[in-house]
Design a protein around this motif. Structure first.
Motif, PDB file in Angstrom:
ATOM      1  N   THR A 103       0.834  -1.188   0.000  1.00 30.79           N
ATOM      2  CA  THR A 103       0.000   0.000   0.000  1.00 30.79           C
ATOM      3  C   THR A 103       0.877   1.248   0.000  1.00 30.79           C
ATOM      4  OG1 THR A 103      -1.681  -1.165   1.232  1.00 30.79           O
ATOM      5  CG2 THR A 103      -1.824   1.206   1.229  1.00 30.79           C
ATOM      6  N   ASP A 340      -5.155  -4.948   0.001  1.00 29.53           N
ATOM      7  CA  ASP A 340      -4.105  -5.103  -1.011  1.00 29.53           C
ATOM      8  C   ASP A 340      -4.454  -6.204  -2.005  1.00 29.53           C
ATOM      9  OD1 ASP A 340      -2.433  -3.086  -0.083  1.00 29.53           O
ATOM     10  OD2 ASP A 340      -1.377  -4.397   1.306  1.00 29.53           O
ATOM     11  N   ARG A 379      -5.270   2.936  -2.394  1.00 31.80           N
ATOM     12  CA  ARG A 379      -3.887   3.220  -2.730  1.00 31.80           C
ATOM     13  C   ARG A 379      -3.592   4.718  -2.756  1.00 31.80           C
ATOM     14  NH1 ARG A 379      -2.491  -0.174  -7.971  1.00 31.80           N
ATOM     15  NH2 ARG A 379      -0.367   0.425  -7.359  1.00 31.80           N
TER      16      ARG A 379
END
Length: 493
Positions: A103, A340, A379
């Motif tokens: 991330t 993720d 993100r």
């Protein structure tokens, strides 16, 4: 002897002179200290910054329902059987074995040019203490409070005149008043799919900065939380409110994701005002764990949490729910890793043109906002892929114009597109914003809800005249109009 006496007298006069100077000096320094202390006291006695919602935009009292009784402060009473069922039904987090991407979002940005001043002392009721400094994870929701809200409304842009701002905020307030008026007596909303409808309605109040102690809407928020607590606990942390499995049809996992999203926002809001509601923690943890356990091997989610396939639309709500778990500060194991992994699935279904597909890579305009928002949501970075997605959405406006009664109007797609384009920023957001807010406000009914989209080919709830249909349309419209301050933009140009 005479000389000695004169010398002694001279020394005494000198000491006396010095003592007078010392006395004057001490008096002067004391005066300065008192003056500076007075300034500090006066500054500390300044009125605290107003973090309450809505004083800049208001409706006449006649247009708002009369507030209910005092907000409920006590936790609901659960039976021993309900507690036992909830505890035994909380699933275990599965091992996470596939590779993950790192991330890149480490801090939450504040709207550029907007300065947040925290009060020096605790706020007075109905807010117990000031919201926490917006540098932490939960600071992403700081724009909902009044000082942050005004700044974000200006910076996220509705043009250079105040009229559109007034119009959108008044539309939101009318809609919240309508939602308050039609809330079921038990605290839920809707005739069916009450898990989803209650979650969506609650998100609207929370998005406006309302919480359990809000003067106008506090009772409404509390009743919704009471209903979710009682029914969610009895349902084994399934916020679709089904006692066994995820129910018939395909709505159960949608409802669970939406309900978890709302519950997570609620808890984070209570943390921001300095009164974290510990009542909801166990239920929220259980609901999040269902999502973690239901994640597929490719990183997405599917109806009934079937891990053999992934659905981009279903996955969108699970990602929004997990993002609130990340913001909550509860440090639930597996949340960040699951997010993720979810990004890997969105990359899997994205094409070179920037579009996102349903279960495989394809260019679906209606789903592109889902993938784009979730990637920006987590993100927080703009790259070549996100730029292609933005361009794909904007090109699609020729075929899918932002017209409420157009045959290809799709509120569900607009909900995601609006948030994704705001997060991305730039000229595309400016162009989208110039159209969507005006069209949404213009389409609102006088009573505060949004009418059936009679010509739309997308989804029964967008067209049907039921109360549940009206709640669905109204909540999506409100969440779009609140997007200016619900979550602070990930990036700005």
């Amino acid at each position: 002897m005479h000389t000695t006496t004169e010398s002694l007298a001279s020394r005494m006069h000198e000491r006396l002179a010095r003592s007078k100077f010392l006395t004057v000096s001490l008096a002067l320094h004391a005066a300065i200290v008192v003056l500076l202390g007075g300034i500090v006291v006066v500054r500390n006695m300044e009125p605290p910054v107003d973090m309450t919602s809505g004083p800049s935009y208001s409706l006449p009292d006649a247009d708002l329902p009369k507030p209910k009784d005092a907000p409920i402060e006590r936790p609901p009473e659960f039976t021993a059987d309900a507690k036992s069922a909830a505890t035994s039904a909380v699933p275990q987090i599965p091992p996470l074995t596939i590779p993950v991407i790192q991330t890149t979002l480490t801090t939450m940005q504040i709207c550029p040019g907007v300065h947040f001043y925290l009060p020096r002392t605790s706020l007075q009721p109905p807010i117990a203490t000031a919201p926490v400094a917006p540098t932490g994870k939960a600071g992403d929701m700081f724009g909902r409070f009044q000082q942050g809200k005004d700044g974000c409304i200006r910076m996220t842009g509705k043009g250079n005149t105040p009229e559109p701002t007034d119009a959108t905020e008044r539309a939101v307030l009318r809609a919240l008043a309508w939602l308050q008026k039609i809330q079921n007596e038990d605290g839920s909303w809707g005739e069916r799919n009450r898990g989803a409808m209650t979650g969506l309605a609650l998100l609207c109040f929370l998005g406006h900065g309302e919480y359990g102690q809000s003067p106008q809407f506090g009772f409404t928020v509390n009743r919704a939380i009471e209903w979710m607590l009682q029914n969610g606990t009895a349902s084994g942390s399934r916020l679709s409110m089904t006692r066994d499995g995820w129910g018939s049809g395909n709505s159960g996992v949608y409802e669970h994701g939406i309900g978890t999203y709302a519950l997570g926002e609620y808890y984070t809001m209570t943390m921001l005002i300095g009164k974290p509601d510990a009542r909801v923690v166990e239920l929220f943890r259980g609901a999040v764990t269902h999502i973690l356990e239901g994640q597929g091997i490719d990183g997405g989610w599917m109806y009934d949490f079937d891990k053999t396939q992934s659905d981009t639309s279903v996955s969108g709500w699970q990602v929004q729910a997990l993002k609130t778990a990340h913001l909550s500060g509860l440090k639930i194991p597996g949340v960040d890793t699951a997010l993720d992994r979810a990004m890997l699935n969105f990359q899997r279904v994205q094409t070179d043109k920037g579009g996102y597909g349903y279960r495989k890579a394809e260019d679906r305009w209606s789903l592109t906002g889902v993938g784009l928002l979730c990637e920006l949501f987590w993100r927080g970075t703009r790259d070549t892929g996100s730029r292609r997605s933005v361009e794909f959405i904007m090109r699609g406006l020729e075929e899918f114009p932002i017209r409420y009664q157009h045959e290809k109007a799709d509120l569900y797609a607009w909900y995601y597109h609006t948030q994704a384009l705001l997060m991305f920023g730039g000229s595309s957001w400016k162009k989208w914003n110039e159209h969507f807010s005006v069209e949404i406000v213009k389409a609102q009914s006088a009573e505060g809800s949004w009418p059936p989209m009679a010509n739309s080919a997308h989804g029964n709830l967008q067209k049907e005249s039921s109360t549940t249909g009206a709640i669905y349309r109204t909540t999506l419209c409100v969440l779009m109009l609140e997007s200016y301050y619900r979550y602070l933009p990930a990036n700005r140009e």
